[in-house]
Design a protein around this motif. Structure first.
Motif, PDB file in Angstrom:
ATOM      1  N   GLU A   4       0.831  -1.205   0.000  1.00 29.33           N
ATOM      2  CA  GLU A   4       0.000   0.000   0.000  1.00 29.33           C
ATOM      3  C   GLU A   4       0.867   1.257   0.000  1.00 29.33           C
ATOM      4  OE1 GLU A   4      -3.405  -0.091   2.754  1.00 29.33           O
ATOM      5  OE2 GLU A   4      -2.952  -2.224   2.996  1.00 29.33           O
ATOM      6  N   VAL A   5       1.935   1.253   0.786  1.00 27.92           N
ATOM      7  CA  VAL A   5       2.845   2.394   0.827  1.00 27.92           C
ATOM      8  C   VAL A   5       3.507   2.570  -0.540  1.00 27.92           C
ATOM      9  CG1 VAL A   5       5.012   3.267   1.818  1.00 27.92           C
ATOM     10  CG2 VAL A   5       3.247   2.310   3.316  1.00 27.92           C
ATOM     11  N   VAL A   6       3.925   1.484  -1.156  1.00 27.24           N
ATOM     12  CA  VAL A   6       4.541   1.553  -2.483  1.00 27.24           C
ATOM     13  C   VAL A   6       3.556   2.147  -3.482  1.00 27.24           C
ATOM     14  CG1 VAL A   6       5.385   0.175  -4.424  1.00 27.24           C
ATOM     15  CG2 VAL A   6       6.243  -0.261  -2.125  1.00 27.24           C
ATOM     16  N   THR A   7       2.306   1.754  -3.419  1.00 31.70           N
ATOM     17  CA  THR A   7       1.283   2.297  -4.330  1.00 31.70           C
ATOM     18  C   THR A   7       1.144   3.802  -4.158  1.00 31.70           C
ATOM     19  OG1 THR A   7       0.079   0.200  -4.381  1.00 31.70           O
ATOM     20  CG2 THR A   7      -1.145   2.175  -5.005  1.00 31.70           C
ATOM     21  N   VAL A   8       1.133   4.267  -2.913  1.00 35.50           N
ATOM     22  CA  VAL A   8       1.068   5.711  -2.651  1.00 35.50           C
ATOM     23  C   VAL A   8       2.286   6.404  -3.254  1.00 35.50           C
ATOM     24  CG1 VAL A   8       1.158   7.474  -0.835  1.00 35.50           C
ATOM     25  CG2 VAL A   8      -0.379   5.519  -0.590  1.00 35.50           C
ATOM     26  N   LEU A   9       3.467   5.837  -3.041  1.00 37.57           N
ATOM     27  CA  LEU A   9       4.694   6.442  -3.566  1.00 37.57           C
ATOM     28  C   LEU A   9       4.733   6.402  -5.093  1.00 37.57           C
ATOM     29  CD1 LEU A   9       7.241   5.050  -0.969  1.00 37.57           C
ATOM     30  CD2 LEU A   9       6.400   7.408  -1.145  1.00 37.57           C
ATOM     31  N   GLU A  10       4.273   5.305  -5.681  1.00 29.93           N
ATOM     32  CA  GLU A  10       4.224   5.214  -7.137  1.00 29.93           C
ATOM     33  C   GLU A  10       3.343   6.326  -7.703  1.00 29.93           C
ATOM     34  OE1 GLU A  10       4.782   0.509  -8.240  1.00 29.93           O
ATOM     35  OE2 GLU A  10       2.787   1.202  -7.620  1.00 29.93           O
ATOM     36  N   ASP A  11       2.201   6.536  -7.096  1.00 30.68           N
ATOM     37  CA  ASP A  11       1.302   7.601  -7.556  1.00 30.68           C
ATOM     38  C   ASP A  11       1.941   8.973  -7.381  1.00 30.68           C
ATOM     39  OD1 ASP A  11      -0.553   5.679  -8.196  1.00 30.68           O
ATOM     40  OD2 ASP A  11      -1.814   6.031  -6.430  1.00 30.68           O
ATOM     41  N   ARG A  12       2.591   9.179  -6.262  1.00 27.99           N
ATOM     42  CA  ARG A  12       3.214  10.473  -5.979  1.00 27.99           C
ATOM     43  C   ARG A  12       4.352  10.791  -6.954  1.00 27.99           C
ATOM     44  NH1 ARG A  12       3.245  11.281   0.013  1.00 27.99           N
ATOM     45  NH2 ARG A  12       1.066  11.360  -0.515  1.00 27.99           N
ATOM     46  N   PHE A  13       5.121   9.759  -7.328  1.00 29.37           N
ATOM     47  CA  PHE A  13       6.278   9.972  -8.192  1.00 29.37           C
ATOM     48  C   PHE A  13       6.032   9.596  -9.654  1.00 29.37           C
ATOM     49  CE2 PHE A  13       8.281   9.453  -3.968  1.00 29.37           C
ATOM     50  CZ  PHE A  13       8.901  10.687  -3.906  1.00 29.37           C
ATOM     51  N   CYS A  14       4.811   9.141  -9.967  1.00 28.10           N
ATOM     52  CA  CYS A  14       4.452   8.756 -11.343  1.00 28.10           C
ATOM     53  C   CYS A  14       5.409   7.697 -11.888  1.00 28.10           C
ATOM     54  CB  CYS A  14       4.416   9.969 -12.258  1.00 28.10           C
ATOM     55  SG  CYS A  14       3.212  11.200 -11.764  1.00 28.10           S
ATOM     56  N   VAL A  15       5.606   6.643 -11.093  1.00 24.68           N
ATOM     57  CA  VAL A  15       6.478   5.530 -11.479  1.00 24.68           C
ATOM     58  C   VAL A  15       5.776   4.216 -11.182  1.00 24.68           C
ATOM     59  CG1 VAL A  15       8.626   6.812 -11.076  1.00 24.68           C
ATOM     60  CG2 VAL A  15       7.651   5.426  -9.239  1.00 24.68           C
ATOM     61  N   ARG A  16       6.328   3.134 -11.716  1.00 26.76           N
ATOM     62  CA  ARG A  16       5.890   1.785 -11.377  1.00 26.76           C
ATOM     63  C   ARG A  16       7.127   0.991 -10.969  1.00 26.76           C
ATOM     64  NH1 ARG A  16       1.849   3.258 -10.051  1.00 26.76           N
ATOM     65  NH2 ARG A  16       0.011   3.419 -11.311  1.00 26.76           N
ATOM     66  N   VAL A  17       7.107   0.514  -9.735  1.00 21.97           N
ATOM     67  CA  VAL A  17       8.215  -0.265  -9.186  1.00 21.97           C
ATOM     68  C   VAL A  17       8.095  -1.703  -9.689  1.00 21.97           C
ATOM     69  CG1 VAL A  17       9.221  -1.162  -7.048  1.00 21.97           C
ATOM     70  CG2 VAL A  17       8.395   1.193  -7.144  1.00 21.97           C
ATOM     71  N   ASP A  18       9.212  -2.285 -10.058  1.00 20.44           N
ATOM     72  CA  ASP A  18       9.251  -3.677 -10.486  1.00 20.44           C
ATOM     73  C   ASP A  18       8.787  -4.555  -9.331  1.00 20.44           C
ATOM     74  OD1 ASP A  18       9.904  -6.257 -11.287  1.00 20.44           O
ATOM     75  OD2 ASP A  18      11.932  -5.740 -11.913  1.00 20.44           O
ATOM     76  N   SER A  19       7.719  -5.302  -9.543  1.00 21.71           N
ATOM     77  CA  SER A  19       7.137  -6.120  -8.472  1.00 21.71           C
ATOM     78  C   SER A  19       8.107  -7.177  -7.951  1.00 21.71           C
ATOM     79  CB  SER A  19       5.839  -6.778  -8.941  1.00 21.71           C
ATOM     80  OG  SER A  19       6.089  -7.611 -10.052  1.00 21.71           O
TER      81      SER A  19
END
Length: 86
Positions: free
Chosen positions: A49-64
């Motif tokens: 959930e934290v990663v999803t928030v950060l992805e949205d904030r930084f407009c990125v997608r982290v490699d799962s």
């Protein structure tokens, strides 16, 4: 927010905000990027959930594939900095 202008202090602040947004809890005083995320009450589900928030904030997608290896704020910072922009 651009990841290229991030430093440790800024990311720590953004991470603290994201953890607070997800958990409703404040990050303990003395938290650093090298502190275990577990010290923040972040388990594997909360981490997602934290990663999803950060992805949205930084407009990125982290490699799962990286996520299971993320155990500190610094690991998360590295994952965000190397993530694909969307």
């Amino acid at each position: 927010m651009e990841t290229t202008t991030l430093d440790d202090e800024k990311f720590c602040r953004v991470l603290s905000e994201a953890v607070h947004e997800v958990t409703g809890e404040s990050v303990p005083e003395g938290f650093t990027l090298d502190s275990p995320l577990g010290d923040l009450g972040v388990d594997s589900l909360t981490r997602m959930e934290v990663v999803t928030v950060l992805e949205d904030r930084f407009c990125v997608r982290v490699d799962s594939e990286l996520l299971p290896k993320v155990s500190t704020g610094r690991h998360l910072f590295d994952a965000i900095r190397t993530a694909d922009r969307i």
